[in-house]
Design an enzyme around this catalytic site. Structure first.
Site, short mmCIF file in Angstrom:
data_model
loop_
_atom_site.label_atom_id
_atom_site.label_comp_id
_atom_site.label_asym_id
_atom_site.label_seq_id
_atom_site.Cartn_x
_atom_site.Cartn_y
_atom_site.Cartn_z
N ASP A 198 62.08 26.57 22.31
CA ASP A 198 61.09 26.29 23.34
C ASP A 198 61.89 25.99 24.59
O ASP A 198 62.88 25.26 24.53
CB ASP A 198 60.19 25.11 22.97
N SER A 199 61.51 26.61 25.69
CA SER A 199 62.32 26.45 26.88
C SER A 199 61.46 26.46 28.13
O SER A 199 60.29 26.86 28.10
CB SER A 199 63.37 27.58 26.96
N PHE A 224 64.21 37.59 32.68
CA PHE A 224 62.76 37.47 32.64
C PHE A 224 62.39 36.05 33.04
O PHE A 224 63.26 35.22 33.29
CB PHE A 224 62.21 37.84 31.26
N LYS A 275 75.08 36.25 31.33
CA LYS A 275 74.00 35.27 31.17
C LYS A 275 74.04 34.66 29.77
O LYS A 275 73.91 33.44 29.61
CB LYS A 275 72.64 35.93 31.44
N ASP A 296 64.22 33.68 35.91
CA ASP A 296 65.59 34.11 36.19
C ASP A 296 65.80 34.57 37.64
O ASP A 296 66.84 34.24 38.23
CB ASP A 296 66.00 35.25 35.24
N ASN A 343 58.61 37.85 21.30
CA ASN A 343 59.24 38.27 22.55
C ASN A 343 60.48 39.11 22.23
O ASN A 343 61.48 38.60 21.72
CB ASN A 343 59.63 37.02 23.36
N ALA A 344 60.41 40.41 22.51
CA ALA A 344 61.50 41.33 22.19
C ALA A 344 62.77 40.97 22.97
O ALA A 344 63.88 41.11 22.45
CB ALA A 344 61.09 42.76 22.49
#
Length: 197
Positions: free
Chosen positions: A68-69, A151, A174, A154, A10-11
């Site tokens: 991990d979220s 993303f 953020k 959010d 994930n960039a």
């Protein structure tokens, strides 16, 4: 410079973590991971973060960071939780996940829409040493999408004490408050200790 691989393709996440870690770990070079993703079959955020970090460390021979979220909604008993990324099914995307969660909470009163973003951050070394910690960002679920930034969830997450969604915040704002910031800030002393050996 100490090269460390981030166990994610994930960039957005790579850029976010570079911003979070760079001030405290200026000699750490965070590089992206191109290997195969492991099966995340842990029963906690911490377990899944460690699964990813272990796999990246084993495949690259480098120390590996992973997280991990997910979003945990009070009235849903903490769900979507670890299933946040695939909440809307096998062909999911961020918008589908958000739309489903909004629909599920449609009749829930504002005072009962409490939620928290939760992240576990982990480091694993090729020699088997590892640590995982957790960070939580409390807030609530909005009734509609607000903002273009960020993303995932959010655009519908209103952080506690904020007048704007996390998607309406500037990246630096953020970064300073987020669950990922809280988790990786807690991990920094462990990173320093493990990489010093």
């Amino acid at each position: 410079m100490q090269r460390v691989v981030l166990a994610s393709k994930n960039a957005h996440k790579l850029q976010e973590l570079q911003r979070i870690l760079q001030p405290d770990l200026p000699k750490l070079e965070l590089v992206s991971y191109e290997g195969e993703a492991p099966v995340e079959n842990g029963l906690t955020f911490e377990a899944n973060a460690l699964i990813k970090a272990r796999a990246a460390a084993a495949q690259t021979g480098l120390p590996a960071l992973a997280d991990d979220s997910g979003i945990c909604v009070d009235v849903l008993g903490g769900m979507p939780g670890m299933f946040s990324a695939r909440w809307s099914g096998p062909n999911r995307n961020d918008r589908d996940n958000v739309d489903l969660l909004l629909w599920q909470l449609n009749d829930v009163a504002d005072e009962s829409r409490g939620a928290a973003f939760v992240a576990a951050a982990a480091i694993a070394l090729p020699d088997g040493r590892e640590v995982a910690v957790r960070g939580t960002w409390p807030g609530s679920i909005l009734r509609e999408i607000r903002g273009e930034g960020g993303f995932g969830y959010d655009p519908i997450f209103l952080p506690e004490g904020s007048a704007v969604s996390s998607a309406e915040m500037a990246p630096e704002e953020k970064d300073a408050l987020s669950h990922r910031r809280r988790a990786f800030t807690a991990l920094i002393p462990h990173i320093r200790e493990l990489l010093a050996d």
